[in-house]
Design an enzyme around this catalytic site. Structure first.
Site, PDB file in Angstrom:
ATOM      1  N   HIS A   8     -11.008  -4.046   9.467  1.00  0.00           N
ATOM      2  CA  HIS A   8     -11.575  -3.921   8.117  1.00  0.00           C
ATOM      3  C   HIS A   8     -12.889  -3.155   8.128  1.00  0.00           C
ATOM      4  O   HIS A   8     -13.734  -3.354   7.267  1.00  0.00           O
ATOM      5  CB  HIS A   8     -11.812  -5.302   7.489  1.00  0.00           C
ATOM      6  N   GLU A  65       0.817  -1.221   0.000  1.00  0.00           N
ATOM      7  CA  GLU A  65       0.000   0.000   0.000  1.00  0.00           C
ATOM      8  C   GLU A  65       0.849   1.268   0.000  1.00  0.00           C
ATOM      9  O   GLU A  65       0.543   2.232  -0.701  1.00  0.00           O
ATOM     10  CB  GLU A  65      -0.964   0.012   1.199  1.00  0.00           C
TER      11      GLU A  65
END
Lengths: 329, 339
Positions: free
Chosen positions: A130, A61
Site C-alpha cells: 500500500h 479494479e
C-alpha cells in the site's frame, strides 16, 4: 483574496467543478460515495451529485478500469479513483492494453478521455502493498499521460486539464500531500500537462524532483543555501510527455544534475531524465556525474525507521547535493 | 403467395418475425463472412498478407443471429475471432481487407490488423487481442447508455476460454449489480486454443455460471441462426426495457484451427467432420427454402453476389495506400504530442 486549501480539497474542488460544467463527467471507485473515499478526497460529493455520478463500485479494479474505457468510448468522461496506486497492478490489462492503445490501434479514430487517480507513496505505515510509487511503470506506456502534481494549486489545475484531455491521463497523488495546504483560486483554471515548473531558481546545481520529493528538495535547498550552494529545483509535474527542454536549459545553466524521486531508483524516472541529458547538448555542460536519489531496491518496509530509510529524505538529499557540488564522493 | 404464407405460418417465430428480405440479408452476411475468411486465408497462404488471423468458419450463425437484433446505435465488443461480428454489425468487407493488407484505407489505417478491427460509426467498439478484454469495456459502454438514458444495448462477444478470466467475473457482476443493458454472447466452440472446456471448466456450460451473477443464462444451438436470434431477441428486449443483462451461450465449433500455427493435435478428424456436417450455412439455406422464404435460384444469386463482393474487396485492398514509416507515432495521442 488568497485562500489556502489542502491538496485533497483541491482535488475535490476540481472534481466538483468538472462535474458541474460537464454532465458527461462521473466518478467511480471504491468507497468514494457516503464513505467519502479512503482518504476523504471525494468527501461529500455524493451528496451534491448523487450516487449515479459518484459511483461506489464493487472491489473489481480490472473491471472498473474496463468500465471506464467502455464508458469513455461511448461518450462519457469517467474519473476513476483507485483506493491505492498499488491496485493498479490488478488493472494493468485494461490500462496498458486497452486505454493506452485503443486510439492507436484504431488508427486514431477514437479517443479514450478518461482519468485515473492513484493515491501513491510511502510514509503511512501501510507497508509493501500500500505504499508503492508505480508512476514510472505507467509512464513507460505510449498512449498514457502521467502527471504527479506536488502542490494544491497544480493539483487542481492539472486535474481539470486532465479531465478536459481527450487522452487517458494517470494522476499520481502522494498520500502525505493530501493534508498539505497552499493557495488555490476558487474559480476553475487549468495548468497545462507536459510543462515542468521551476519551483526554485538557483545557479549551482539542478534538482529534478517529482511529487513529495519536490518539497523535500526545496527544504534541502534551504539548508544548502546557508552553505553557499544555490540549488535550482524543477518540479517535473508531468512524467509523460516529459518537458525535457526545461531540464536541458537548467542544466546548461547550473552544470550539475540530480534526480530525486520516490519510486525504486533502478529503471525509474531518474534514469530517463539522466539519459535525456546525456543525449542532449546539455551533456557537454556537465561538470559532475549525474546523481540519482531514488527509492531503495526493496519493497517498502513496515518498521517506521526502515520505511524512512527506503526513500530519499532531506538529510540524504543535502549530503548527496553537497558532495555533488564540492566534488566529494 | 397464400401458399408461402401457409408454410411460413408453420415455421418457428423467428421466420415469422422477420421478412423474407431480412432473412435473405442474414444469409448473405453469413456467406460474406465465410468467403471473407476463406479469401483472407488464401491471401495469407499466397503471402499477400502477414501476421496471424483467427478464423470463425463454422460459427457464422452465432455472429449473424446475434447481430440481427441490433441497431446502428447499439454497441458490440468483439474478440480475436471477430470477423463475423464485424460483418454482422455492418462493416464493409473491402475496408476490412484493406486493414488486413495494412493499408491506410483500412478501418484502422493498417495499424490494427485482424485482431483490432473496429468501426465506431456502426457501434463496433472493436475486436480485442486480449482474451476477455472486451468484457468490462462492453459493461462500460452499457453504463454510458444508461447514463445517457438511451434504450440501446451493448452486445459483448466472448469465447468459452474468456469465461475463465477474472475479467468475466468482474464484468458480469457489475453489469448485474447495475442492471445494465448488456447481452453477453458466449461463443462456446469447445476449445480455448487447444484446451477443451472439459479440461478447463468444472461445470458443463458457461451459461451455468450466469445464475451466480443473478442473470439468466440461456443455451442455444449456435449453428442455428433461428435458435440464436430468438434467444438474442429476448435478451435484447429485456435489456432495452432496463431489466438487465443476459448471458446467451451459443454451442458451436470452429472447423479451422485456432490460428495459423495450429497443427490440430488436440481433436480428432471425426469430431471436425461431425461438426462440418452441421455447417450453419446449408442448414439456414434449407430452412429458408423449406419455409418458402427463398428459392434455390435466389440462394445461388446470394452466394455469387457475396463471392463477387469479396473478390472485389481483395482487389481494392491490394491496390491501397501503404502507410508512411515516418508516421509511426502519429495516432498515439490526440494532439500528436509524444514522449
Amino acid at each position: 483574496m488568497s485562500r489556502e486549501i489542502t491538496y485533497a480539497q483541491a482535488i475535490q474542488e476540481a472534481l466538483g467543478q468538472a462535474m458541474e460544467a460537464d454532465p458527461a463527467v462521473f466518478l467511480m471507485g471504491e468507497d468514494i460515495g457516503v464513505y467519502g473515499g479512503a482518504f476523504q478526497v471525494t468527501g461529500d460529493l455524493v451528496h451534491r451529485f448523487g450516487e449515479d455520478r459518484v459511483m461506489d463500485a464493487p472491489i473489481s479494479e480490472l473491471g472498473q478500469a474496463g468500465v471506464a474505457v467502455g464508458a469513455a468510448l461511448a461518450g462519457c468522461k469517467p474519473v476513476l479513483e483507485f483506493q491505492f496506486s498499488d491496485f493498479a497492478t490488478l488493472a494493468m490489462e485494461q490500462i496498458v492494453n486497452q486505454a493506452a492503445k485503443l486510439r492507436f490501434m484504431l488508427g486514431g479514430k477514437v479517443n479514450v478521455p478518461l482519468v485515473m487517480r492513484f493515491p501513491a507513496g510511502s510514509g503511512t505505515g501501510a507497508a509493501a502493498q500500500h505504499s508503492q510509487s508505480l508512476d514510472a511503470w505507467l509512464a513507460h506506456v505510449p498512449g498514457l499521460k502521467v502527471i504527479q502534481p506536488s502542490t494544491p494549486y497544480d493539483m487542481k489545475g492539472m486535474l481539470l486539464a486532465a479531465i478536459d484531455d481527450p487522452d487517458p491521463v494517470m494522476v499520481f497523488e502522494h498520500k502525505l500531500l493530501y493534508k498539505t495546504k497552499g493557495e488555490v483560486p476558487e474559480e476553475a483554471y487549468r495548468v497545462p500537462i507536459g510543462k515542468a515548473h521551476v519551483a526554485r531558481e538557483g545557479s549551482d546545481v539542478t534538482i529534478v524532483a517529482t511529487s513529495i520529493m519536490v518539497h523535500k528538495s526545496l527544504e534541502a535547498a534551504e539548508t544548502l543555501a546557508a552553505e553557499g550552494i544555490d540549488v535550482e529545483v524543477i518540479d517535473l509535474r508531468t512524467l509523460r510527455p516529459m518537458d525535457t527542454a526545461t531540464i536541458i536549459e537548467s542544466v546548461k545553466k547550473t552544470t550539475r544534475l540530480a534526480c530525486v524521486y520516490e519510486g525504486v531508483k533502478t529503471l525509474g524516472i531518474g534514469a530517463e531524465i539522466s539519459a535525456r541529458i546525456a543525449e542532449s547538448e546539455a551533456f557537454d555542460y556537465l561538470d559532475a556525474p549525474i546523481l540519482r536519489l531514488g527509492g531503495a531496491e526493496s519493497p517498502i518496509p513496515y518498521n517506521p525507521v526502515l520505511e524512512k530509510a527506503a526513500v530519499p529524505q532531506v538529510q540524504g538529499i543535502v549530503e548527496g547535493l553537497r558532495n555533488l557540488v564540492t566534488g566529494r564522493t | 403467395m397464400s401458399a408461402l404464407r401457409a408454410v411460413k405460418a408453420n415455421a418457428r417465430p423467428f421466420f415469422q418475425r422477420h421478412s423474407a428480405g431480412e432473412l435473405k440479408e442474414a444469409l448473405r452476411k453469413m456467406y460474406l463472412i465465410r468467403r471473407f475468411e476463406e479469401g483472407a486465408e488464401e491471401a495469407y497462404m499466397r503471402g499477400l498478407i502477414h501476421g496471424t488471423m483467427h478464423l470463425s468458419i463454422g460459427q457464422e450463425a452465432s455472429a449473424v443471429g446475434s447481430t440481427m437484433a441490433l441497431r446502428n446505435t447499439d454497441y458490440i465488443t468483439s474478440t480475436h475471432r471477430g470477423h463475423g461480428h464485424c460483418i454482422g454489425k455492418g462493416a464493409d468487407p473491402k475496408l476490412m481487407f484493406a486493414e488486413f493488407f495494412g493499408k491506410e484505407e483500412g478501418y484502422c489505417r493498417g495499424r490494427g490488423g485482424s485482431m483490432h478491427i473496429a468501426d465506431v460509426a456502426t457501434g463496433n467498439l472493436g475486436a480485442n487481442g486480449i482474451v476477455g478484454g472486451g468484457l468490462p469495456i462492453a459493461v462500460g459502454a452499457a453504463l454510458a447508455i444508461k447514463k445517457q438514458k438511451r434504450d440501446d444495448v451493448a452486445m459483448c462477444f466472448f469465447g468459452d476460454g474468456a469465461s475463465n478470466e477474472g475479467a468475466f467475473h468482474e464484468a458480469l457482476n457489475m453489469a448485474a449489480v447495475w442492471k445494465l443493458p448488456v447481452i453477453f454472447v458466449c461463443e462456446n466452440n469447445k476449445y480455448g486454443m487447444s484446451v477443451s472446456t472439459e479440461r478447463s471448466m468444472a461445470v458443463a456450460n458457461v451459461a451455468d455460471r450466469a445464475p451466480a451473477y443473478g442473470m439468466p443464462g440461456v443455451i442455444v444451438d449456435g449453428n442455428s441462426v433461428a435458435d440464436v436470434a430468438e434467444a438474442i431477441a429476448a435478451a435484447t428486449e429485456r435489456a432495452r426495457k432496463g431489466e438487465g443483462p443476459t448471458l446467451v451461450e451459443c454451442k458451436t465449433y470452429r472447423t479451422r484451427g485456432h490460428s495459423r500455427s495450429d497443427r490440430n493435435r488436440y481433436r480428432t478428424k471425426e469430431e471436425i467432420d461431425e461438426w462440418k456436417a452441421k455447417d450453419p450455412i446449408p442448414l439456414f439455406e434449407a430452412e429458408l427454402i423449406a419455409h418458402g422464404l427463398a428459392t434455390e435460384d435466389e440462394v445461388t444469386a446470394i452466394r455469387i453476389s457475396a463471392e463477387t463482393e469479396i473478390t472485389n474487396g481483395i482487389e481494392y485492398a491490394r491496390t491501397g495506400t501503404d502507410p508512411d514509416p515516418n508516421e509511426v507515432t502519429r495516432d498515439v495521442y490526440s494532439s500528436g504530442v509524444n514522449s
